[in-house]
Design a protein around this motif. Sequence first.
Motif, PDB file in Angstrom:
ATOM      1  N   LYS A 199      11.475   2.584  -5.596  1.00 27.28           N
ATOM      2  CA  LYS A 199      11.083   1.526  -6.537  1.00 27.28           C
ATOM      3  C   LYS A 199      11.225   0.184  -5.843  1.00 27.28           C
ATOM      4  CE  LYS A 199      10.120  -0.097 -10.645  1.00 27.28           C
ATOM      5  NZ  LYS A 199       8.779  -0.147 -11.096  1.00 27.28           N
ATOM      6  N   LEU A 200      10.152  -0.559  -5.775  1.00 33.64           N
ATOM      7  CA  LEU A 200      10.159  -1.851  -5.105  1.00 33.64           C
ATOM      8  C   LEU A 200      10.557  -2.933  -6.105  1.00 33.64           C
ATOM      9  CD1 LEU A 200       6.917  -1.191  -3.082  1.00 33.64           C
ATOM     10  CD2 LEU A 200       9.267  -0.936  -2.318  1.00 33.64           C
ATOM     11  N   GLY A 232       6.264  -4.711  -6.040  1.00 33.68           N
ATOM     12  CA  GLY A 232       6.022  -4.531  -4.618  1.00 33.68           C
ATOM     13  C   GLY A 232       7.133  -5.150  -3.796  1.00 33.68           C
ATOM     14  N   LEU A 270       3.944  -4.147   0.411  1.00 33.61           N
ATOM     15  CA  LEU A 270       4.093  -2.756  -0.011  1.00 33.61           C
ATOM     16  C   LEU A 270       4.083  -2.745  -1.529  1.00 33.61           C
ATOM     17  CD1 LEU A 270       7.021  -1.704   2.361  1.00 33.61           C
ATOM     18  CD2 LEU A 270       4.569  -1.614   2.790  1.00 33.61           C
ATOM     19  N   ASP A 289       4.076  -0.361  -5.250  1.00 38.32           N
ATOM     20  CA  ASP A 289       4.320   0.946  -5.860  1.00 38.32           C
ATOM     21  C   ASP A 289       2.983   1.630  -6.103  1.00 38.32           C
ATOM     22  OD1 ASP A 289       7.134   1.279  -6.096  1.00 38.32           O
ATOM     23  OD2 ASP A 289       7.165  -0.243  -7.666  1.00 38.32           O
ATOM     24  N   TYR A 297       3.953   4.682  -1.290  1.00 38.55           N
ATOM     25  CA  TYR A 297       3.632   3.285  -1.551  1.00 38.55           C
ATOM     26  C   TYR A 297       2.226   2.996  -1.026  1.00 38.55           C
ATOM     27  CZ  TYR A 297       5.015   2.750   3.344  1.00 38.55           C
ATOM     28  OH  TYR A 297       5.125   2.890   4.702  1.00 38.55           O
TER      29      TYR A 297
END
Length: 128
Positions: A2-3, A36, A63, A65, A116
């Motif tokens: 999880k970003l 992200g 990056l 999700d 991702y």
Amino acid sequence: MKLRERWTLLRPTDPVADPSTGNNIPGDPDEVPWTGLLQQRLIRPPEQEDLGDGVTVSELILLLDPGLPGGTNRRDVWRFDGPGEYADIVPVGGKVTVQGTPRVRRPARGSRRAAYIAAIVRHASDMD
């Protein structure tokens, strides 16, 4: 994975007519909130280009999700929405533009589910 950063995809909409001139102008973009992580890791130089007068252009990696409805593509614009403690690369409210085609990345081992989405983005310090 999880970003932790909040980002908003600004999708263009159909142009609207300017009431005073009748010319088409861009409409307000559709906003799609997402999560992200922005990174400054690029293998090839230069990561940052100085254009003079304090204006810089940086190439970064965003990056995201996986599972973004409609995905993201070339030339999309993303706005950084915070949190503020992560605003050392791009300020809160700053925008980055995707360069090239974003790629879905999967783990080297184990699950083949998308981990991702990786997109190379550009940020210009005078465009916030």
